[in-house]
Write a protein that holds these residues in place. Structure first.
Motif, mmCIF file in Angstrom:
data_model
loop_
_atom_site.group_PDB
_atom_site.id
_atom_site.type_symbol
_atom_site.label_atom_id
_atom_site.label_comp_id
_atom_site.label_asym_id
_atom_site.label_seq_id
_atom_site.Cartn_x
_atom_site.Cartn_y
_atom_site.Cartn_z
ATOM 1 N N TYR A 17 0.850 -1.187 0.000
ATOM 2 C CA TYR A 17 0.000 0.000 0.000
ATOM 3 C C TYR A 17 0.886 1.237 0.000
ATOM 4 O O TYR A 17 2.007 1.227 0.498
ATOM 5 C CB TYR A 17 -0.878 0.043 1.252
ATOM 6 N N LEU B 174 -4.813 4.679 2.873
ATOM 7 C CA LEU B 174 -3.929 3.770 2.155
ATOM 8 C C LEU B 174 -4.529 3.398 0.807
ATOM 9 O O LEU B 174 -5.713 3.084 0.714
ATOM 10 C CB LEU B 174 -3.718 2.491 2.968
ATOM 11 N N PHE C 249 1.007 -5.056 9.294
ATOM 12 C CA PHE C 249 1.786 -4.144 8.474
ATOM 13 C C PHE C 249 3.228 -4.058 8.939
ATOM 14 O O PHE C 249 3.531 -4.189 10.134
ATOM 15 C CB PHE C 249 1.186 -2.732 8.545
ATOM 16 N N TYR D 214 -13.055 -3.324 8.986
ATOM 17 C CA TYR D 214 -11.886 -3.430 9.850
ATOM 18 C C TYR D 214 -11.502 -2.031 10.312
ATOM 19 O O TYR D 214 -11.578 -1.083 9.545
ATOM 20 C CB TYR D 214 -10.693 -4.017 9.088
ATOM 21 N N TYR E 230 -8.281 0.150 12.069
ATOM 22 C CA TYR E 230 -6.852 0.169 12.376
ATOM 23 C C TYR E 230 -6.500 1.513 13.004
ATOM 24 O O TYR E 230 -7.108 2.540 12.696
ATOM 25 C CB TYR E 230 -6.009 0.000 11.104
ATOM 26 N N GLN F 174 -3.304 4.167 13.467
ATOM 27 C CA GLN F 174 -1.964 4.543 13.003
ATOM 28 C C GLN F 174 -1.473 5.677 13.896
ATOM 29 O O GLN F 174 -1.766 6.843 13.677
ATOM 30 C CB GLN F 174 -1.984 4.974 11.540
ATOM 31 N N LEU G 295 0.912 0.951 11.943
ATOM 32 C CA LEU G 295 -0.485 0.570 11.727
ATOM 33 C C LEU G 295 -0.792 -0.681 12.526
ATOM 34 O O LEU G 295 -0.177 -1.719 12.335
ATOM 35 C CB LEU G 295 -0.713 0.283 10.247
ATOM 36 N N PHE H 131 -3.911 -3.332 13.970
ATOM 37 C CA PHE H 131 -5.281 -3.797 13.876
ATOM 38 C C PHE H 131 -6.018 -3.570 15.192
ATOM 39 O O PHE H 131 -5.508 -3.900 16.265
ATOM 40 C CB PHE H 131 -5.273 -5.278 13.520
ATOM 41 N N TRP I 33 -12.512 -6.039 14.051
ATOM 42 C CA TRP I 33 -13.106 -6.523 12.811
ATOM 43 C C TRP I 33 -14.566 -6.840 13.076
ATOM 44 O O TRP I 33 -14.886 -7.587 13.999
ATOM 45 C CB TRP I 33 -12.364 -7.761 12.312
ATOM 46 N N ASN J 48 -13.070 -10.254 15.563
ATOM 47 C CA ASN J 48 -11.688 -10.342 16.030
ATOM 48 C C ASN J 48 -11.318 -9.000 16.639
ATOM 49 O O ASN J 48 -11.917 -7.960 16.304
ATOM 50 C CB ASN J 48 -10.737 -10.678 14.879
ATOM 51 N N LEU K 221 -4.280 8.520 13.678
ATOM 52 C CA LEU K 221 -5.159 8.424 12.517
ATOM 53 C C LEU K 221 -5.860 7.076 12.600
ATOM 54 O O LEU K 221 -5.197 6.034 12.721
ATOM 55 C CB LEU K 221 -4.347 8.540 11.225
ATOM 56 N N LEU L 287 -8.095 4.388 10.765
ATOM 57 C CA LEU L 287 -8.456 3.990 9.397
ATOM 58 C C LEU L 287 -9.461 2.855 9.433
ATOM 59 O O LEU L 287 -9.353 1.920 10.240
ATOM 60 C CB LEU L 287 -7.200 3.546 8.639
ATOM 61 N N GLN M 294 -8.237 -5.336 1.271
ATOM 62 C CA GLN M 294 -8.917 -4.374 2.124
ATOM 63 C C GLN M 294 -8.758 -2.985 1.509
ATOM 64 O O GLN M 294 -7.640 -2.535 1.272
ATOM 65 C CB GLN M 294 -8.345 -4.427 3.544
ATOM 66 N N PHE N 280 -9.211 0.975 1.927
ATOM 67 C CA PHE N 280 -9.183 1.876 3.066
ATOM 68 C C PHE N 280 -9.891 3.191 2.794
ATOM 69 O O PHE N 280 -9.867 3.718 1.675
ATOM 70 C CB PHE N 280 -7.736 2.166 3.475
#
Lengths: 113, 119
Positions: free
Chosen positions: A36, A44, A103, B33, B35, B37, B43, B45, B48, B56, B88, B90, B108, B110
């Protein structure tokens, strides 16, 4: 547990030169691999992905990546960079069946004129 | 076709307050999902959701929670905000696929993210 390492935090490249970003992953089974790109303050954008088949994958914006199982690597390349390629690049690994993406720490690319 | 949308773009809160972030997946996608950052942490997780259920969870405290609505949009709630929650956030929306009779998750996609600042 899956993990991703991007050894280079920063890379500076001249416009028109080639670019290679390294990515090493750790995963017990066949991985799903992604690259990404993120421009400042943005989300992303997917460049390319590898699920199976041909180990050389073509993506958008002239990028390609090669999956090497023996080296647990998925390096990203571009033959000739443009100033607009300056951004942060993330490699990610995902498991099957709806699992999360893991990631790498990202590589920030600076492009010199 | 609209992509993943998130709101608000920016959110400024003070310590101890609650933040609510929203995400709408791509039309036809049932999973969302989340995430985080954060500066210096990369990044990570968070959560979900699929078909209205939490499927999850990442390594985050319980004050990070959320839900998914019948239209598959999702909310992320962060209670008792701390300075280190500044990040951030996401949202991603994947397609599901079937390969040789086995389900999996495709790419995925974003959203643009919500920038949360905790003062």
């Amino acid at each position: 547990a899956q993990s991703v390492t991007q050894p280079d935090i920063h890379i500076t490249v001249s416009e028109g030169a080639s670019l290679e970003l390294r990515c090493n992953y750790s995963y017990g089974a066949t991985p799903y691999l992604f690259w990404y790109v993120q421009s400042p303050g943005q989300g992303l954008q997917l460049l390319l992905k590898y699920f199976s088949g041909d180990t050389l994958v073509q993506g958008i914006k002239g990028f390609e990546a090669e999956f090497k199982r023996s080296q647990s690597s998925f390096n990203l390349r571009k033959p000739s960079v443009h100033w607009s390629d300056a951004a942060e690049y993330f490699c990610a690994v995902g498991a099957a069946a709806g699992n999360k993406l893991t990631f790498g720490g990202g590589t920030r690319v600076l492009v010199k004129p | 076709e609209a992509g993943v949308t998130q709101s608000p773009t920016h959110l400024i809160k003070t310590r101890g307050q609650q933040a609510t972030l929203r995400c709408s997946p791509i039309s036809g996608h049932t999973s969302v999902y989340w995430y985080q950052q954060a500066l210096g942490l990369g990044l990570q997780f968070l959560l979900w959701y699929d078909e209205g259920e939490e499927r999850n969870r990442g390594n985050f405290p319980p004050r990070f929670s959320g839900r998914q609505f019948p239209n598959y949009s999702s909310e992320l709630n962060v209670n008792a905000l701390e300075l280190e929650d500044s990040a951030l956030y996401l949202c991603a929306s994947p397609l599901a696929f079937w390969v040789r009779g086995r389900s999996g998750t495709d790419t995925q996609y974003f959203g643009p993210g919500t920038r949360l600042t905790v003062l």
